[in-house]
Design a protein around this motif. Sequence first.
Motif, PDB file in Angstrom:
ATOM      1  N   CYS A 377      27.352  37.580  38.746  1.00  0.00           N
ATOM      2  CA  CYS A 377      28.749  37.948  38.992  1.00  0.00           C
ATOM      3  C   CYS A 377      29.036  39.323  38.419  1.00  0.00           C
ATOM      4  CB  CYS A 377      29.699  36.910  38.381  1.00  0.00           C
ATOM      5  SG  CYS A 377      29.568  36.759  36.585  1.00  0.00           S
ATOM      6  N   GLU A 378      30.119  39.892  38.883  1.00  0.00           N
ATOM      7  CA  GLU A 378      30.591  41.158  38.333  1.00  0.00           C
ATOM      8  C   GLU A 378      31.385  40.862  37.063  1.00  0.00           C
ATOM      9  OE1 GLU A 378      32.922  42.916  41.385  1.00  0.00           O
ATOM     10  OE2 GLU A 378      31.333  42.776  42.896  1.00  0.00           O
ATOM     11  N   VAL A 379      31.079  41.578  35.995  1.00  0.00           N
ATOM     12  CA  VAL A 379      31.732  41.317  34.718  1.00  0.00           C
ATOM     13  C   VAL A 379      32.326  42.611  34.178  1.00  0.00           C
ATOM     14  CG1 VAL A 379      31.460  40.524  32.348  1.00  0.00           C
ATOM     15  CG2 VAL A 379      30.189  39.400  34.185  1.00  0.00           C
ATOM     16  N   THR A 380      33.629  42.702  34.177  1.00  0.00           N
ATOM     17  CA  THR A 380      34.353  43.785  33.521  1.00  0.00           C
ATOM     18  C   THR A 380      35.491  43.157  32.728  1.00  0.00           C
ATOM     19  OG1 THR A 380      35.763  44.085  35.467  1.00  0.00           O
ATOM     20  CG2 THR A 380      33.818  45.492  35.295  1.00  0.00           C
ATOM     21  N   GLU A 381      35.759  43.691  31.573  1.00  0.00           N
ATOM     22  CA  GLU A 381      36.816  43.120  30.727  1.00  0.00           C
ATOM     23  C   GLU A 381      38.192  43.574  31.212  1.00  0.00           C
ATOM     24  OE1 GLU A 381      36.189  43.070  26.490  1.00  0.00           O
ATOM     25  OE2 GLU A 381      34.094  43.656  26.769  1.00  0.00           O
ATOM     26  N   PRO A 382      39.215  42.714  31.058  1.00  0.00           N
ATOM     27  CA  PRO A 382      39.146  41.325  30.605  1.00  0.00           C
ATOM     28  C   PRO A 382      38.612  40.403  31.694  1.00  0.00           C
ATOM     29  CG  PRO A 382      41.396  41.871  31.205  1.00  0.00           C
ATOM     30  CD  PRO A 382      40.602  43.148  31.342  1.00  0.00           C
ATOM     31  N   CYS A 383      37.902  39.365  31.277  1.00  0.00           N
ATOM     32  CA  CYS A 383      37.226  38.472  32.205  1.00  0.00           C
ATOM     33  C   CYS A 383      37.587  37.024  31.870  1.00  0.00           C
ATOM     34  CB  CYS A 383      35.716  38.684  32.099  1.00  0.00           C
ATOM     35  SG  CYS A 383      34.758  37.753  33.288  1.00  0.00           S
ATOM     36  N   HIS A 384      37.930  36.232  32.898  1.00  0.00           N
ATOM     37  CA  HIS A 384      38.263  34.816  32.728  1.00  0.00           C
ATOM     38  C   HIS A 384      37.480  33.984  33.729  1.00  0.00           C
ATOM     39  CE1 HIS A 384      41.785  37.037  31.225  1.00  0.00           C
ATOM     40  NE2 HIS A 384      42.055  36.007  30.472  1.00  0.00           N
ATOM     41  N   ILE A 385      37.257  32.729  33.388  1.00  0.00           N
ATOM     42  CA  ILE A 385      36.667  31.785  34.331  1.00  0.00           C
ATOM     43  C   ILE A 385      37.483  30.502  34.299  1.00  0.00           C
ATOM     44  CG2 ILE A 385      35.006  30.808  32.675  1.00  0.00           C
ATOM     45  CD1 ILE A 385      33.023  30.618  35.081  1.00  0.00           C
ATOM     46  N   ALA A 386      37.710  29.920  35.470  1.00  0.00           N
ATOM     47  CA  ALA A 386      38.436  28.649  35.582  1.00  0.00           C
ATOM     48  C   ALA A 386      37.595  27.709  36.432  1.00  0.00           C
ATOM     49  CB  ALA A 386      39.809  28.858  36.217  1.00  0.00           C
ATOM     50  N   LEU A 387      37.360  26.507  35.922  1.00  0.00           N
ATOM     51  CA  LEU A 387      36.632  25.474  36.646  1.00  0.00           C
ATOM     52  C   LEU A 387      37.648  24.499  37.215  1.00  0.00           C
ATOM     53  CD1 LEU A 387      33.828  24.285  37.353  1.00  0.00           C
ATOM     54  CD2 LEU A 387      33.957  22.989  35.211  1.00  0.00           C
ATOM     55  N   SER A 388      37.546  24.211  38.509  1.00  0.00           N
ATOM     56  CA  SER A 388      38.497  23.289  39.112  1.00  0.00           C
ATOM     57  C   SER A 388      38.369  21.921  38.457  1.00  0.00           C
ATOM     58  CB  SER A 388      38.254  23.180  40.616  1.00  0.00           C
ATOM     59  OG  SER A 388      36.967  22.662  40.887  1.00  0.00           O
ATOM     60  N   PRO A 389      39.449  21.153  38.383  1.00  0.00           N
ATOM     61  CA  PRO A 389      39.400  19.833  37.728  1.00  0.00           C
ATOM     62  C   PRO A 389      38.315  18.925  38.282  1.00  0.00           C
ATOM     63  CG  PRO A 389      41.675  20.471  38.070  1.00  0.00           C
ATOM     64  CD  PRO A 389      40.836  21.511  38.752  1.00  0.00           C
ATOM     65  N   ASP A 390      38.029  19.036  39.586  1.00  0.00           N
ATOM     66  CA  ASP A 390      36.982  18.200  40.177  1.00  0.00           C
ATOM     67  C   ASP A 390      35.594  18.823  40.054  1.00  0.00           C
ATOM     68  OD1 ASP A 390      37.051  20.255  42.019  1.00  0.00           O
ATOM     69  OD2 ASP A 390      38.033  19.088  43.575  1.00  0.00           O
ATOM     70  N   ALA A 391      35.504  19.994  39.412  1.00  0.00           N
ATOM     71  CA  ALA A 391      34.239  20.679  39.119  1.00  0.00           C
ATOM     72  C   ALA A 391      33.522  21.190  40.364  1.00  0.00           C
ATOM     73  CB  ALA A 391      33.302  19.774  38.311  1.00  0.00           C
ATOM     74  N   HIS A 392      34.188  21.277  41.507  1.00  0.00           N
ATOM     75  CA  HIS A 392      33.563  21.779  42.731  1.00  0.00           C
ATOM     76  C   HIS A 392      33.539  23.299  42.795  1.00  0.00           C
ATOM     77  CE1 HIS A 392      32.682  18.099  44.656  1.00  0.00           C
ATOM     78  NE2 HIS A 392      33.913  17.744  44.977  1.00  0.00           N
TER      79      HIS A 392
END
Length: 495
Positions: A377-392
């Motif tokens: 993935c492309e990573v530049t600050e600030p960086c966030h990740i969110a996992l869907s509740p069903d993990a899909h």
Amino acid sequence: MEPAALTGWGPLGALVLVLVLVPVLVPLLAAALRRAAPRGLPAAPPAGPGASSAAAARPEGLRKAKLPARARRDKPQPHSFTHRLLVAALKGHSGSVSCLDFSSSGKYLASCADDRTVRLWSTRDFTAREHRCLRANVELDHAELVRFSPDCRAFIVWLANGETIRVYKMTKKDDGTFTFTATSEDFPKKHKAPVINIGIAETDQSLEGSLLAVRELMDGSAAEVKMEMGWKGPGVRSTQHCQLTAAEATGKFIMTASSDTTILIWNLKGEVLASINTNQMNNAYAAVSPCGRFVASCGFTPDVKVWEVCFGKSGDFREVIRAFELKGHTAGIHYFSFSNDSRRMATVSKDGTWKFWDTDVEYKKQQDPYLLLTGKCEVTEPCHIALSPDAHVAAISCGTSIIVYNTRRGEEEERFVGVHGQCITDLAFDTSSRYLVSCGDRAIRVFHNTAGYRAVVEEMETMLKKTSNKATRERLEQQITSAKKALAAIYGRKH
């Protein structure tokens, strides 16, 4: 004889002569200059107190032209963004939005900004033309972080200037709206560095909701297929993991984490129960797991550390113990996220990769989490990740853009570029996994999670090939058709 007499005066005589002649010659010289001046040009303005009145008496044509007034500073124009998957732009804040949080019931979205307000939005109105919200004022300060209590009867905020926790009680009125009342005292100041995140857990309430979900899954003739699948549409998953721990944890606590290496565990009265030193040089992010059992942190080191907060059956705090670690990155970790049942986690690192983990392990028997997937993935600050509740689905924000990946193969599904006028400050899926929301300027943007629908269809089609039970096949075919119709409606409405 007269020239001789004048010469006899010497220097004193010459001085007397100058003093006599000057008063006579100066007026004559001034009059001569005025006559010599061109008639079309105005004379020099007089000095002294009478200057303004003299200027006012001049003809209009001879007045000096005035300089143009300084132009007023234009207000910043709102950032414009459009996309076929954009559901809504929630506008109500007059300052930059810094944090978002969905209630455990999925009915409300809380947001806070530097305009000294916290706003509650109804998720039911996301697809409506108008988006109404309820406002809670933050007196003499503003909130940087906001979190719902699991029972949705209160929310907590982190005060930017006060540098402490404030609790707001939510009282529902007859018309369905709420009144918000701040508690009489804020939490005491304990952190020595800026706080990066807060969280609130009520494990017994989470378990109650999980058991309710299990009862819902067991209802009806399709119980067999639902339990086999582990899903009821996007966002609801089998809760066996929570059932196994129902007798272990029934506590309530609040977590605060600062940018040094400190995590504090509080009771609801504002008393510190435990202090955790993460030993990670610095904390980049920390969070409470949705099931309420765990607290995790990441930072300078290339791993995520997870602790269990242990309570007795009567709700009394016991201890904080190390549970497990996520190891595999080669550089510091920016952010991580839990699935709704805390059985999956996603991480994003400075090494340019994101990873998907199976954390449903017996860590008390020294079992380590399993790495399921690594994606670039492309990573530049600030960086966030969110996992869907069903993990899909995993969504990663860098700067002002968002990229959505599936967690089966790590493929990019969607890309939203220039979503906000400023860097994205928060990213989250709603509890049903239908929507992805982000904030970064004064607006909150809501997107359809089409990648989640496609993942559900793919998983069900795989199950359909493996099952021979007629009732199961019929139920799977129904849900596949329903998901495909939802996708068609989303794209059909936008085209």
